[in-house]
Design a protein around this motif. Structure first.
Motif, short mmCIF file in Angstrom:
data_model
loop_
_atom_site.label_atom_id
_atom_site.label_comp_id
_atom_site.label_asym_id
_atom_site.label_seq_id
_atom_site.Cartn_x
_atom_site.Cartn_y
_atom_site.Cartn_z
N ASP A 228 0.73 -1.31 -0.10
CA ASP A 228 -0.04 0.12 0.03
C ASP A 228 0.90 1.20 0.09
O ASP A 228 0.41 2.31 -0.56
CB ASP A 228 -0.91 0.10 1.27
CG ASP A 228 -2.02 -1.07 1.09
OD1 ASP A 228 -2.29 -1.73 0.03
OD2 ASP A 228 -2.48 -1.31 2.10
N ALA A 229 1.98 1.06 0.77
CA ALA A 229 2.97 2.19 0.74
C ALA A 229 3.69 2.63 -0.57
O ALA A 229 3.45 3.84 -0.93
CB ALA A 229 3.99 2.08 1.97
N ASP A 230 3.82 1.61 -1.24
CA ASP A 230 4.38 1.71 -2.75
C ASP A 230 3.25 2.45 -3.65
O ASP A 230 3.72 3.16 -4.52
CB ASP A 230 5.04 0.57 -3.23
CG ASP A 230 6.25 0.33 -2.58
OD1 ASP A 230 7.10 1.17 -2.44
OD2 ASP A 230 6.64 -0.96 -2.48
N ALA A 231 2.15 1.86 -3.36
CA ALA A 231 1.03 2.12 -4.32
C ALA A 231 0.51 3.57 -4.21
O ALA A 231 0.27 4.40 -5.23
CB ALA A 231 -0.18 1.12 -4.23
N CYS A 232 0.57 3.97 -2.86
CA CYS A 232 -0.12 5.39 -2.88
C CYS A 232 0.86 6.51 -2.59
O CYS A 232 0.33 7.51 -2.52
CB CYS A 232 -0.64 5.25 -1.37
SG CYS A 232 -1.99 3.79 -1.10
N THR A 233 1.96 6.41 -3.15
CA THR A 233 2.90 7.43 -3.20
C THR A 233 3.27 7.66 -4.77
O THR A 233 3.73 6.40 -5.29
CB THR A 233 4.19 7.26 -2.14
OG1 THR A 233 4.83 8.38 -2.44
CG2 THR A 233 4.83 6.05 -2.39
N ASP A 234 3.65 8.56 -5.16
CA ASP A 234 4.41 8.85 -6.48
C ASP A 234 5.88 8.76 -6.47
O ASP A 234 6.50 8.79 -7.40
CB ASP A 234 3.94 9.98 -7.14
CG ASP A 234 2.48 10.10 -7.50
OD1 ASP A 234 1.94 9.29 -7.92
OD2 ASP A 234 1.83 11.22 -7.13
N ALA A 235 6.58 8.87 -5.11
CA ALA A 235 7.84 8.64 -4.80
C ALA A 235 8.20 7.31 -5.38
O ALA A 235 7.73 6.09 -5.26
CB ALA A 235 8.14 8.63 -3.48
N GLY A 236 9.52 7.39 -6.07
CA GLY A 236 10.22 6.14 -6.58
C GLY A 236 9.49 5.77 -7.97
O GLY A 236 10.45 4.85 -8.51
#
Length: 390
Positions: A228-236
């Motif tokens: 969820d952390a990877d999906a919900c941010t545009d960072a990276g």
């Protein structure tokens, strides 16, 4: 697109897909695939043509897809067979799917077909020529997928080129998907997401994008799924930059590849965004061929792929007795071969001991190695026990 964005490596897989047997060419392709799959992104581009998959065939498939999706919305909803979870065939309307539910429905529509003759593909409501174009592309992609699986087996050093490809005898879990992303609103700021962040389920996916339209992004992740952390941010997230002067298809690894290889090869996390106002005003078309093993295929991690610490241990032990690099290389190669052929019948501890015994016959100072082995055996087996391994 800025020059510092990483480019997707371009491979020539034709030594595998087109029946070539030139050892150096095959070794080069396998080496490049191995490097790409271990990089954490798992994206490569393969040069076309490959075994009949050429510009003419792909353009014909895209032309048929455009005719299909350009049909009136009412016709598509009423006349075309709806895709269901049970069949995984047919039409999926706009904004029905949501790969990242936190961001809402995907801004796409799709049409799936599965193995002709194994599954019933209902082409009701499809334009003339769509069935022929879709099934011709399917037939050509089978050989390309087989060659890619064989390249992956050699890249991993499995000693069995057919390790993955023999699980594709029926092709009953493989899907060919035609995708359309219509124009959308542009408000600036964070890029709108047309297809949510995800990893594909299976072994490999072959992706064709009409006109090289931008928007595909990738991100390095740990494991086989997008958190969820990877999906919900545009960072990276970075654009998947494919050189436009080459006709190619994009190949990415799936979650099953990560599982099967014990994360030696990572799954490819990706999504589709709208990077610019110009892109928002355009239609985006793509075709994806999702390669999954047959329904009755056994998926089991090879034991030697569970033993990444084993090779570190061998290195320490060998260096501790001043073993020469040539002897260490011979020992490691011997152990890999022994493990791949005989390891499946042992528990981790006894398989490890058997492998170390092989090394003892090659390396020079057996007594010291034995002492080192007795000191490290219990700690190593505890660390790699299936009950304690994360």
């Amino acid at each position: 697109m800025s020059s510092d964005q990483p480019a997707v490596p371009i491979l020539d897989l034709r030594p595998y897909t087109d029946g070539g047997n030139e050892p150096n060419a095959r070794a080069s392709a396998a080496s490049q695939m191995d490097a790409a799959c271990r990089s954490g992104s798992g994206f490569v581009a393969a040069r076309l043509p490959m075994n009949g998959v050429d510009e003419q065939l792909v353009n014909k498939a895209f032309a048929a897809a455009k005719l299909l999706f350009d049909q009136p919305e009412e016709h598509k909803l009423k006349q075309m067979r709806r895709l269901t979870a049970e069949t995984n065939c047919g039409y999926s309307p706009l904004s029905v799917e949501a790969l990242d539910r936190a961001r809402g429905p995907d801004r796409k529509e799709a049409f799936n077909i599965r193995k002709p003759g194994v599954h019933h593909n209902d082409y009701s409501g499809c334009p003339p020529g769509f069935k022929e174009a879709a099934e011709t592309l399917w037939n050509a992609l089978e050989a390309v997928a087989t060659g890619t699986c064989e390249c992956a087996a050699d890249a991993l050093g499995l000693g069995d080129t057919k390790f993955f490809s023999r699980t594709l005898s029926k092709w009953d879990q493989v899907t060919l998907r035609f995708l359309h992303y219509p124009p959308c609103d542009w408000a600036g700021g964070d890029p709108p997401v047309r297809c949510g962040a995800h990893t594909d389920f299976g072994l490999f996916t072959f992706l064709f994008v009409l006109g090289g339209e931008e928007g595909l992004q990738v991100k390095k992740i740990q494991g086989s799924t997008v958190s969820d952390a990877d999906a919900c941010t545009d960072a990276g997230w970075v654009p998947a930059k494919v050189p436009c002067d080459d006709l190619c298809c994009i190949i990415n690894t799936g979650a099953l590849t990560a599982r099967w290889t014990n994360d030696n090869y990572q799954a490819t996390a990706h999504r589709v965004v709208v990077p610019t106002e110009g892109a928002a005003s355009r239609h985006r078309y793509s075709i994806a061929f999702f390669v999954d093993p047959d329904e009755d295929a056994m998926v089991s991690v090879l034991e030697w792929l569970l033993t990444d610490l084993l090779f570190a241990l061998v290195d320490v032990v060998a260096n501790s007795v001043h073993c020469g690099i040539g002897q260490l290389t011979r020992a490691t190669c011997f152990m890999r071969t022994y493990w791949s052929h005989h390891g499946s019948g042992f528990q981790h501890g006894s398989a490890l001991q058997a492998s170390i015994s092989c090394i003892l016959r090659i390396c020079t100072d057996a007594p010291i190695l034995h002492r080192r082995w007795r000191l490290t055996q219990s700690c190593f087996c505890l660390a790699r026990s299936p009950s304690t391994r994360q």
